[in-house]
Design a protein around this motif. Structure first.
Motif, short mmCIF file in Angstrom:
data_model
loop_
_atom_site.label_atom_id
_atom_site.label_comp_id
_atom_site.label_asym_id
_atom_site.label_seq_id
_atom_site.Cartn_x
_atom_site.Cartn_y
_atom_site.Cartn_z
N GLN A 15 51.04 -38.42 -59.14
CA GLN A 15 49.73 -38.31 -58.72
C GLN A 15 48.14 -37.84 -58.94
O GLN A 15 47.17 -38.34 -59.95
CB GLN A 15 49.54 -37.61 -57.42
CG GLN A 15 50.53 -38.32 -56.59
CD GLN A 15 50.70 -39.50 -55.50
OE1 GLN A 15 48.86 -40.22 -56.16
NE2 GLN A 15 50.92 -40.53 -55.10
N ILE A 16 49.10 -36.41 -60.02
CA ILE A 16 47.78 -35.65 -60.65
C ILE A 16 47.18 -36.60 -62.09
O ILE A 16 46.37 -37.13 -63.28
CB ILE A 16 48.54 -34.44 -61.09
CG1 ILE A 16 48.82 -33.51 -59.84
CG2 ILE A 16 47.98 -33.64 -63.13
CD1 ILE A 16 49.09 -31.92 -59.94
N VAL A 17 48.54 -37.43 -62.50
CA VAL A 17 48.57 -38.18 -63.64
C VAL A 17 47.80 -39.90 -63.46
O VAL A 17 46.68 -39.29 -64.02
CB VAL A 17 49.72 -38.90 -64.19
CG1 VAL A 17 50.24 -40.47 -65.37
CG2 VAL A 17 50.62 -37.88 -65.04
N GLY A 18 48.15 -39.84 -62.05
CA GLY A 18 46.68 -40.99 -61.42
C GLY A 18 45.47 -40.84 -61.69
O GLY A 18 44.28 -41.23 -62.12
N ILE A 19 45.28 -39.72 -60.79
CA ILE A 19 44.07 -38.67 -60.32
C ILE A 19 43.01 -38.60 -62.16
O ILE A 19 42.46 -38.71 -62.12
CB ILE A 19 43.83 -37.80 -59.64
CG1 ILE A 19 44.54 -37.90 -57.77
CG2 ILE A 19 42.85 -36.62 -59.50
CD1 ILE A 19 45.08 -37.05 -57.30
N ALA A 45 40.16 -55.90 -56.94
CA ALA A 45 39.90 -54.14 -56.55
C ALA A 45 40.71 -53.37 -56.11
O ALA A 45 40.88 -52.15 -56.91
CB ALA A 45 38.42 -53.28 -57.35
N TRP A 46 40.18 -53.40 -54.91
CA TRP A 46 40.68 -52.56 -54.07
C TRP A 46 41.81 -52.47 -53.45
O TRP A 46 42.65 -51.33 -53.06
CB TRP A 46 39.54 -53.17 -52.13
CG TRP A 46 40.56 -54.13 -51.53
CD1 TRP A 46 39.92 -55.17 -52.03
CD2 TRP A 46 41.63 -54.34 -51.56
NE1 TRP A 46 40.49 -56.25 -51.60
CE2 TRP A 46 41.86 -55.93 -51.02
CE3 TRP A 46 42.55 -53.88 -50.83
CZ2 TRP A 46 42.53 -56.50 -50.06
CZ3 TRP A 46 43.49 -54.18 -49.74
CH2 TRP A 46 43.98 -55.32 -49.65
N PRO A 50 45.54 -48.05 -53.29
CA PRO A 50 46.87 -47.58 -53.04
C PRO A 50 47.82 -48.08 -53.69
O PRO A 50 48.80 -47.31 -52.53
CB PRO A 50 46.34 -48.90 -51.43
CG PRO A 50 45.49 -49.60 -51.47
CD PRO A 50 45.01 -49.05 -52.75
N VAL A 51 47.62 -49.06 -53.72
CA VAL A 51 49.06 -49.52 -54.68
C VAL A 51 49.73 -48.40 -55.86
O VAL A 51 51.54 -48.47 -55.35
CB VAL A 51 49.43 -51.01 -55.56
CG1 VAL A 51 50.42 -51.64 -56.20
CG2 VAL A 51 49.26 -52.04 -55.06
N TRP A 52 49.06 -48.37 -56.47
CA TRP A 52 49.66 -47.06 -57.47
C TRP A 52 49.46 -45.57 -57.03
O TRP A 52 50.60 -44.99 -57.00
CB TRP A 52 48.39 -46.41 -58.61
CG TRP A 52 48.15 -46.90 -59.12
CD1 TRP A 52 47.63 -48.57 -59.72
CD2 TRP A 52 49.14 -47.23 -60.35
NE1 TRP A 52 47.79 -49.27 -61.13
CE2 TRP A 52 49.43 -48.76 -61.53
CE3 TRP A 52 50.25 -47.11 -60.36
CZ2 TRP A 52 49.84 -48.97 -62.63
CZ3 TRP A 52 51.39 -47.23 -61.55
CH2 TRP A 52 51.30 -48.55 -62.46
N THR A 53 48.54 -44.85 -55.83
CA THR A 53 48.87 -44.11 -54.97
C THR A 53 50.84 -44.53 -54.43
O THR A 53 51.60 -44.04 -54.34
CB THR A 53 48.17 -43.50 -53.63
OG1 THR A 53 47.06 -44.02 -54.43
CG2 THR A 53 48.33 -42.52 -52.70
N THR A 54 50.99 -45.18 -53.83
CA THR A 54 52.16 -45.72 -52.95
C THR A 54 53.38 -45.40 -54.27
O THR A 54 54.42 -44.63 -54.06
CB THR A 54 52.84 -47.20 -52.36
OG1 THR A 54 51.45 -47.23 -51.44
CG2 THR A 54 54.27 -47.10 -51.90
#
Length: 157
Positions: A15-19, A45-46, A50-54
């Motif tokens: 999650q930190i990597v993504g954020i 775009a939306w 949610p896909v990456w978070t999951t």
């Protein structure tokens, strides 16, 4: 270190990597990306957040399943090293694609990322069937993202 602390670390790291990648490259996502010519299969775009978070949650849980087997499973250490390598490639892609605004640099990175995910998934399966299975959606999404990146490069040269 307790299993609970390991779980928190494993869930937070992706999650930190993504954020951090998202924050650092947000100008490219707002200003540059919308102006690109896109293939017909480009998702709205939306969908991405949610896909990456999951996927990051699933990856983190998979890594935890492997980490807790470290003393017993010989493949666990190599699997976790590969997991960290693919996570670094995942992080770098945002900077190459959005930061440098280079679909070609992004494509080179994502091809390496895809290979690293395949290798990680294989090793995860050797340690834990559940861990390997949790990596399959991520592998599928990055395979799709690779095709999308290639199409963006082709359309925007």
């Amino acid at each position: 270190m307790t299993n609970s602390i390991r779980l928190v670390i494993c869930l937070l790291a992706p999650q930190i990597v993504g954020i951090t990648a998202g924050i650092a490259t947000s100008a490219g996502t707002r200003e540059w990306y919308p102006a690109l010519a896109k293939p017909s299969f480009n998702p709205p775009a939306w969908v991405f957040a949610p896909v990456w978070t999951t996927l990051y949650l699933m990856m983190g849980f998979a890594a935890w399943l492997v980490w807790r087997r470290l003393p017993d499973a010989p493949a666990a250490r190599a699997a976790l090293v590969l997991f960290c390598a693919q996570l670094a490639l995942n992080w770098a892609w945002s900077f190459l694609f959005f930061g440098l605004r280079s679909p070609l640099a992004g494509l080179v990175d994502i091809l390496l990322l895809l290979a690293a995910i395949v290798a990680t998934t294989i090793l995860f399966f050797r340690v834990s069937a559940w861990a390997g299975a949790l990596m399959i959606p991520y592998l599928a999404w990055v395979a799709f993202a690779t095709a999308l990146n290639a199409a963006l490069w082709r359309l925007n040269g």
